[in-house]
Motif scaffolding. Structure first.
Motif, PDB file in Angstrom:
ATOM      1  N   SER A 315       0.896  -1.374   0.223  1.00  0.00           N
ATOM      2  CA  SER A 315       0.006   0.038  -0.143  1.00  0.00           C
ATOM      3  C   SER A 315       0.905   1.332  -0.083  1.00  0.00           C
ATOM      4  CB  SER A 315      -0.921   0.113   1.269  1.00  0.00           C
ATOM      5  OG  SER A 315      -0.076   0.275   2.479  1.00  0.00           O
ATOM      6  N   HIS A 316       0.126   2.440  -0.160  1.00  0.00           N
ATOM      7  CA  HIS A 316       0.898   3.626  -0.159  1.00  0.00           C
ATOM      8  C   HIS A 316       1.676   3.903   1.394  1.00  0.00           C
ATOM      9  CE1 HIS A 316      -3.147   4.912   0.865  1.00  0.00           C
ATOM     10  NE2 HIS A 316      -2.604   5.938   1.666  1.00  0.00           N
ATOM     11  N   ASN A 317       0.853   3.368   2.447  1.00  0.00           N
ATOM     12  CA  ASN A 317       1.221   3.520   3.833  1.00  0.00           C
ATOM     13  C   ASN A 317       2.597   2.596   4.140  1.00  0.00           C
ATOM     14  OD1 ASN A 317      -0.944   5.061   4.370  1.00  0.00           O
ATOM     15  ND2 ASN A 317      -2.075   3.341   5.039  1.00  0.00           N
ATOM     16  N   ALA A 318       2.711   1.678   3.132  1.00  0.00           N
ATOM     17  CA  ALA A 318       3.892   0.792   3.315  1.00  0.00           C
ATOM     18  C   ALA A 318       5.019   1.783   2.762  1.00  0.00           C
ATOM     19  CB  ALA A 318       3.751  -0.722   2.641  1.00  0.00           C
ATOM     20  N   LEU A 319       4.767   2.252   1.619  1.00  0.00           N
ATOM     21  CA  LEU A 319       5.858   3.005   0.727  1.00  0.00           C
ATOM     22  C   LEU A 319       6.337   4.114   1.734  1.00  0.00           C
ATOM     23  CD1 LEU A 319       7.559   3.297  -1.652  1.00  0.00           C
ATOM     24  CD2 LEU A 319       5.669   4.415  -2.688  1.00  0.00           C
ATOM     25  N   ALA A 320       5.336   4.855   2.500  1.00  0.00           N
ATOM     26  CA  ALA A 320       5.783   6.086   3.078  1.00  0.00           C
ATOM     27  C   ALA A 320       6.491   5.641   4.352  1.00  0.00           C
ATOM     28  CB  ALA A 320       4.414   6.647   3.650  1.00  0.00           C
ATOM     29  N   LYS A 321       6.346   4.600   4.810  1.00  0.00           N
ATOM     30  CA  LYS A 321       6.831   3.753   5.990  1.00  0.00           C
ATOM     31  C   LYS A 321       8.472   3.606   5.753  1.00  0.00           C
ATOM     32  CE  LYS A 321       7.012   0.503   9.754  1.00  0.00           C
ATOM     33  NZ  LYS A 321       6.222  -0.838  10.289  1.00  0.00           N
ATOM     34  N   PHE A 322       8.430   3.125   4.516  1.00  0.00           N
ATOM     35  CA  PHE A 322       9.826   2.672   3.817  1.00  0.00           C
ATOM     36  C   PHE A 322      10.829   3.806   3.733  1.00  0.00           C
ATOM     37  CE2 PHE A 322      12.493   2.208  -0.094  1.00  0.00           C
ATOM     38  CZ  PHE A 322      13.472   1.155   0.309  1.00  0.00           C
ATOM     39  N   ALA A 323      10.047   5.114   3.247  1.00  0.00           N
ATOM     40  CA  ALA A 323      10.934   6.177   3.195  1.00  0.00           C
ATOM     41  C   ALA A 323      11.053   7.044   4.384  1.00  0.00           C
ATOM     42  CB  ALA A 323      10.146   7.365   2.308  1.00  0.00           C
ATOM     43  N   GLY A 324      10.300   6.517   5.531  1.00  0.00           N
ATOM     44  CA  GLY A 324      10.488   7.269   6.658  1.00  0.00           C
ATOM     45  C   GLY A 324       9.690   8.457   6.926  1.00  0.00           C
ATOM     46  N   LEU A 325       8.563   8.655   5.715  1.00  0.00           N
ATOM     47  CA  LEU A 325       7.593   9.768   5.785  1.00  0.00           C
ATOM     48  C   LEU A 325       6.195   9.332   6.520  1.00  0.00           C
ATOM     49  CD1 LEU A 325       8.087  10.718   1.991  1.00  0.00           C
ATOM     50  CD2 LEU A 325       8.999  12.010   3.906  1.00  0.00           C
ATOM     51  N   THR A 326       6.536   8.934   7.805  1.00  0.00           N
ATOM     52  CA  THR A 326       5.535   8.791   8.887  1.00  0.00           C
ATOM     53  C   THR A 326       5.716   9.534  10.035  1.00  0.00           C
ATOM     54  OG1 THR A 326       6.502   6.936   9.538  1.00  0.00           O
ATOM     55  CG2 THR A 326       4.879   6.605   7.780  1.00  0.00           C
ATOM     56  N   TRP A 327       4.608   9.708  10.741  1.00  0.00           N
ATOM     57  CA  TRP A 327       4.672  10.530  12.196  1.00  0.00           C
ATOM     58  C   TRP A 327       4.109   9.657  13.143  1.00  0.00           C
ATOM     59  CZ3 TRP A 327       4.141  12.362   7.463  1.00  0.00           C
ATOM     60  CH2 TRP A 327       4.701  13.569   7.024  1.00  0.00           C
ATOM     61  N   ARG A 328       4.790   9.493  14.320  1.00  0.00           N
ATOM     62  CA  ARG A 328       4.453   8.563  15.505  1.00  0.00           C
ATOM     63  C   ARG A 328       3.306   9.184  16.200  1.00  0.00           C
ATOM     64  NH1 ARG A 328      10.225   7.759  15.842  1.00  0.00           N
ATOM     65  NH2 ARG A 328      10.911   5.889  15.568  1.00  0.00           N
ATOM     66  N   GLN A 329       2.642   8.443  16.560  1.00  0.00           N
ATOM     67  CA  GLN A 329       1.376   8.810  17.595  1.00  0.00           C
ATOM     68  C   GLN A 329       2.122   8.995  18.914  1.00  0.00           C
ATOM     69  OE1 GLN A 329      -1.569   6.130  17.173  1.00  0.00           O
ATOM     70  NE2 GLN A 329      -2.679   7.435  15.880  1.00  0.00           N
ATOM     71  N   ASN A 330       1.581  10.210  19.646  1.00  0.00           N
ATOM     72  CA  ASN A 330       2.057  10.224  20.777  1.00  0.00           C
ATOM     73  C   ASN A 330       0.725  10.342  22.083  1.00  0.00           C
ATOM     74  OD1 ASN A 330       3.255  10.996  23.218  1.00  0.00           O
ATOM     75  ND2 ASN A 330       4.218  12.801  22.887  1.00  0.00           N
ATOM     76  N   GLU A 331       0.281   9.403  22.511  1.00  0.00           N
ATOM     77  CA  GLU A 331      -1.066   9.360  23.367  1.00  0.00           C
ATOM     78  C   GLU A 331      -0.757   8.806  24.699  1.00  0.00           C
ATOM     79  OE1 GLU A 331      -4.140   7.444  21.228  1.00  0.00           O
ATOM     80  OE2 GLU A 331      -3.836   8.683  19.433  1.00  0.00           O
ATOM     81  N   SER A 332      -1.366   9.302  25.766  1.00  0.00           N
ATOM     82  CA  SER A 332      -1.399   8.550  27.108  1.00  0.00           C
ATOM     83  C   SER A 332      -2.596   8.820  27.725  1.00  0.00           C
ATOM     84  CB  SER A 332      -0.157   9.106  27.712  1.00  0.00           C
ATOM     85  OG  SER A 332      -0.272   8.306  29.213  1.00  0.00           O
ATOM     86  N   GLY A 333      -3.612   7.837  28.022  1.00  0.00           N
ATOM     87  CA  GLY A 333      -4.768   8.509  28.699  1.00  0.00           C
ATOM     88  C   GLY A 333      -5.602   9.413  27.847  1.00  0.00           C
ATOM     89  N   ASN A 334      -5.765  10.530  28.291  1.00  0.00           N
ATOM     90  CA  ASN A 334      -6.749  11.265  27.435  1.00  0.00           C
ATOM     91  C   ASN A 334      -5.956  12.398  26.860  1.00  0.00           C
ATOM     92  OD1 ASN A 334      -9.128  10.411  28.730  1.00  0.00           O
ATOM     93  ND2 ASN A 334      -9.002  11.550  30.556  1.00  0.00           N
ATOM     94  N   PHE A 335      -4.475  12.312  27.099  1.00  0.00           N
ATOM     95  CA  PHE A 335      -3.838  13.198  26.318  1.00  0.00           C
ATOM     96  C   PHE A 335      -3.389  12.775  24.768  1.00  0.00           C
ATOM     97  CE2 PHE A 335       0.846  13.924  24.773  1.00  0.00           C
ATOM     98  CZ  PHE A 335       0.722  15.409  24.804  1.00  0.00           C
ATOM     99  N   LYS A 336      -3.588  13.486  23.955  1.00  0.00           N
ATOM    100  CA  LYS A 336      -3.156  13.074  22.348  1.00  0.00           C
ATOM    101  C   LYS A 336      -2.443  14.421  22.078  1.00  0.00           C
ATOM    102  CE  LYS A 336      -4.802  11.678  17.981  1.00  0.00           C
ATOM    103  NZ  LYS A 336      -6.067  11.174  17.414  1.00  0.00           N
ATOM    104  N   ALA A 337      -1.175  14.197  21.610  1.00  0.00           N
ATOM    105  CA  ALA A 337      -0.188  15.473  21.141  1.00  0.00           C
ATOM    106  C   ALA A 337      -0.631  15.669  19.768  1.00  0.00           C
ATOM    107  CB  ALA A 337       1.141  14.877  21.030  1.00  0.00           C
ATOM    108  N   GLU A 338      -0.773  16.932  19.605  1.00  0.00           N
ATOM    109  CA  GLU A 338      -1.255  17.336  18.198  1.00  0.00           C
ATOM    110  C   GLU A 338       0.096  17.897  17.398  1.00  0.00           C
ATOM    111  OE1 GLU A 338      -3.284  21.252  18.724  1.00  0.00           O
ATOM    112  OE2 GLU A 338      -4.577  20.420  19.926  1.00  0.00           O
ATOM    113  N   ILE A 339       1.233  17.738  17.962  1.00  0.00           N
ATOM    114  CA  ILE A 339       2.339  17.705  17.058  1.00  0.00           C
ATOM    115  C   ILE A 339       3.296  16.720  17.555  1.00  0.00           C
ATOM    116  CG2 ILE A 339       4.452  19.226  16.665  1.00  0.00           C
ATOM    117  CD1 ILE A 339       2.929  21.502  17.605  1.00  0.00           C
ATOM    118  N   THR A 340       3.840  15.902  16.326  1.00  0.00           N
ATOM    119  CA  THR A 340       4.496  14.808  16.559  1.00  0.00           C
ATOM    120  C   THR A 340       5.658  14.835  15.473  1.00  0.00           C
ATOM    121  OG1 THR A 340       3.142  13.462  15.087  1.00  0.00           O
ATOM    122  CG2 THR A 340       2.712  13.299  17.352  1.00  0.00           C
ATOM    123  N   LYS A 341       6.546  14.153  15.767  1.00  0.00           N
ATOM    124  CA  LYS A 341       7.904  14.147  15.031  1.00  0.00           C
ATOM    125  C   LYS A 341       7.818  13.351  13.741  1.00  0.00           C
ATOM    126  CE  LYS A 341      11.181  16.000  18.435  1.00  0.00           C
ATOM    127  NZ  LYS A 341      12.322  15.896  19.228  1.00  0.00           N
TER     128      LYS A 341
END
Length: 351
Positions: A315-341
């Motif tokens: 899929s295109h997601n697999a290709l994006a992951k291969f290139a490193g063009l993905t963003w990690r989720q950062n969640e904990s409990g009710n917190f969800k980061a709006e800006i991720t690296k």
């Protein structure tokens, strides 16, 4: 009904310029034999080949996985040898080149282990047991020559950029106001370089009349400037406002600027030759990427060389992951980061 369980041999290889180290594990992670060290040349590879075949037979293994880290280029010949080996091909074999980030992150689970070639080979072999591996390595992949050229082009661009920055840094020592006043639109143009590299001091330029400077600019610019008088005045202003460099340093700076410019010219010439070679290699493949606006032969060659067979990506997601063009989720409990690296863990050349 009797179900026959497959026996799997795992081999991790830590590759270096002179010697390699191979570690042999079974599918439960147990060391089969003591890791071996062999030379990174054809006779050394043949020794490893014989050792693999002997273990496969004596241990009654019916499948085999081999991996090295993609460390510099020291692993390439060995992988090609193993993947093209007729002796090994009779087994159910898969060969991998692993991104060092896969193994470096995995090694953190072994906090008590030292850093040695033998332990690194063990880590690579153990990483094979846990799956989630990249696509296997195949001998004679048709796009490898193109990839080598495009990656070399990438190296040349970085080298030219670094050398130009080095040149500009020393230009400040000779003419400290040159980059600020910008008498020329292109610092590396012929007339600009004539001003920089000519054996004139700041006082020489400062004391020249505007008429002489206009003649100088017109001569080196081959009368292509629309307003040479304006440029001449800017050059004179640079000469007046720049710091005076002490004579003992001036000769060194002049030599550095001259040789640095020679380096830039040589690498720029090499870049043109590489571009021609890339165009020739690219003709061997069907190429529709250039139909996309803004993508020329060089960029399309780079994209194609790094992706290879697009069917390797589900899929295109697999290709994006291969290139490193993905963003990690950062969640904990009710917190969800709006800006991720951005992960940037994939193929930097494709990215």
């Amino acid at each position: 009904m009797i179900i026959k369980l497959s026996k799997l041999l795992l081999i991790g290889i830590d590759a270096h310029s002179k010697n390699n180290v191979a570690c042999f594990l079974d599918q439960d992670g147990h060391t089969i034999i003591k890791s071996i060290e062999f030379e990174n040349n054809l006779p050394g590879a043949q020794i490893l080949e014989e050792k693999i075949c002997a273990l496969m037979e004596s241990g009654h293994y019916d499948s085999l996985k081999i991996a090295t880290e993609a460390a510099s280029l020291y692993h390439v010949h060995l992988l090609d040898f193993l993947s093209s080996s007729e002796k090994i091909s009779k087994y159910d074999v898969e060969i991998y080149q692993l991104n060092p980030k896969l193994t470096s992150g995995f090694k953190k689970a072994y906090a008590d282990k030292n850093k040695t070639d033998h332990i690194d080979a063990f880590i690579i072999a153990d990483r094979l047991r846990f799956g989630r591996l990249p696509n296997p390595y195949y001998y004679n992949q048709p796009y490898i020559p193109l990839r080598r050229l495009t990656r070399y082009r990438f190296h040349l661009i970085e080298s030219i950029t670094r050398e130009k920055n080095y040149f500009l840094l020393h230009l400040f020592l000779k003419y400290s106001s040159f980059s600020t006043l910008k008498p020329f639109s292109n610092t590396f143009g012929a007339t600009s370089l004539a001003v920089i590299l000519e054996d004139f001091s700041l006082d020489d330029f400062a004391n020249k009349s505007i008429e002489d400077l206009v003649d100088f600019v017109s001569h080196h610019g081959k009368s292509h400037f629309n307003d040479p008088d304006k440029i001449a005045k800017k050059v004179k202003q640079v000469a007046k406002e720049s710091y005076r460099i002490r004579p003992a340093l001036a000769n060194s700076v002049n030599l550095i600027l001259t040789t640095s410019w020679q380096n830039i010219k040589t690498m720029t010439k090499s870049l043109k030759e590489v571009d021609k070679a890339i165009a020739v290699e690219l003709k061997a493949f069907p190429n529709t990427l250039e139909s996309v606006k803004g993508i020329g032969p060089v960029y399309s060659a780079g994209i194609f060389a790094e992706i290879g067979n697009i069917k390797n990506f589900a899929s295109h997601n697999a290709l994006a992951k291969f290139a490193g063009l993905t963003w990690r989720q950062n969640e904990s409990g009710n917190f969800k980061a709006e800006i991720t690296k951005m992960t940037k863990t994939g193929n930097k050349y494709l990215r």
